[in-house]
Scaffold this motif. Structure first.
Motif, short mmCIF file in Angstrom:
data_model
loop_
_atom_site.label_atom_id
_atom_site.label_comp_id
_atom_site.label_asym_id
_atom_site.label_seq_id
_atom_site.Cartn_x
_atom_site.Cartn_y
_atom_site.Cartn_z
N LEU A 22 6.91 -43.97 -4.73
CA LEU A 22 7.63 -43.07 -5.65
C LEU A 22 8.51 -42.09 -4.90
O LEU A 22 9.62 -41.78 -5.34
CB LEU A 22 6.64 -42.34 -6.55
N ALA A 23 8.04 -41.58 -3.76
CA ALA A 23 8.86 -40.67 -2.96
C ALA A 23 10.13 -41.38 -2.48
O ALA A 23 11.23 -40.82 -2.58
CB ALA A 23 8.06 -40.16 -1.76
N ALA A 24 9.97 -42.61 -2.00
CA ALA A 24 11.14 -43.37 -1.53
C ALA A 24 12.08 -43.68 -2.69
O ALA A 24 13.31 -43.60 -2.55
CB ALA A 24 10.69 -44.65 -0.84
N ALA A 25 11.52 -44.01 -3.85
CA ALA A 25 12.35 -44.32 -5.02
C ALA A 25 13.12 -43.08 -5.47
O ALA A 25 14.32 -43.15 -5.79
CB ALA A 25 11.49 -44.86 -6.15
N GLY A 26 12.44 -41.94 -5.49
CA GLY A 26 13.11 -40.70 -5.89
C GLY A 26 14.24 -40.32 -4.96
O GLY A 26 15.33 -39.95 -5.41
N LYS A 27 14.01 -40.40 -3.66
CA LYS A 27 15.06 -40.08 -2.69
C LYS A 27 16.22 -41.06 -2.79
O LYS A 27 17.38 -40.67 -2.66
CB LYS A 27 14.51 -40.07 -1.26
N THR A 28 15.90 -42.33 -3.04
CA THR A 28 16.96 -43.33 -3.18
C THR A 28 17.83 -43.01 -4.39
O THR A 28 19.06 -43.09 -4.31
CB THR A 28 16.35 -44.74 -3.28
N LEU A 29 17.21 -42.62 -5.50
CA LEU A 29 17.98 -42.26 -6.69
C LEU A 29 18.80 -40.99 -6.46
O LEU A 29 19.96 -40.90 -6.86
CB LEU A 29 17.06 -42.07 -7.89
N ARG A 30 18.19 -40.00 -5.84
CA ARG A 30 18.86 -38.70 -5.66
C ARG A 30 19.99 -38.77 -4.64
O ARG A 30 21.05 -38.17 -4.84
CB ARG A 30 17.85 -37.65 -5.21
N TRP A 31 19.77 -39.44 -3.53
CA TRP A 31 20.71 -39.37 -2.41
C TRP A 31 21.46 -40.67 -2.16
O TRP A 31 22.37 -40.69 -1.34
CB TRP A 31 19.97 -38.94 -1.15
N GLY A 32 21.03 -41.76 -2.81
CA GLY A 32 21.73 -43.04 -2.65
C GLY A 32 21.02 -43.97 -1.70
O GLY A 32 20.27 -43.53 -0.82
N PRO A 33 21.26 -45.26 -1.87
CA PRO A 33 20.55 -46.26 -1.07
C PRO A 33 20.92 -46.26 0.41
O PRO A 33 20.13 -46.68 1.25
CB PRO A 33 20.92 -47.58 -1.74
N ASP A 34 22.10 -45.79 0.76
CA ASP A 34 22.54 -45.82 2.15
C ASP A 34 22.27 -44.52 2.91
O ASP A 34 22.46 -44.45 4.12
CB ASP A 34 24.03 -46.15 2.23
#
Length: 79
Positions: A22-34
């Motif tokens: 969930l932490a990784a998913a949240g950061k990916t949504l907030r800051w982008g996949p790259d």
């Protein structure tokens, strides 16, 4: 190598891995996949999408282990 047998430990492991996913998913949504975590040393930085996939694999392993432990618990129950 740190895994302990039993349902309680398998459930705890799955919960921990779910939180990391969930932490990784949240950061990916907030800051982008790259995007990468700029607070990590350069040699430890990885794109969020890679982090998300790594955590997904960890969660998958934990859920499989939990499933095995649930089956073991069911076999112990009297019919």
């Amino acid at each position: 190598k740190y895994l302990r047998p039993g349902f309680d430990f398998a459930l705890g492991h799955a919960i921990e891995e779910a939180g990391e996913f969930l932490a990784a998913a949240g950061k990916t949504l907030r800051w982008g996949p790259d995007s990468v975590n700029p607070e990590l040393p350069v040699e430890q930085q990885e794109p969020n999408l890679d982090w998300l996939l790594r955590e997904l694999h960890d969660l998958d392993g934990a859920l499989r282990r939990l499933s095995d432990e649930i089956e073991t618990e069911r076999q112990r129950e009297p019919n």
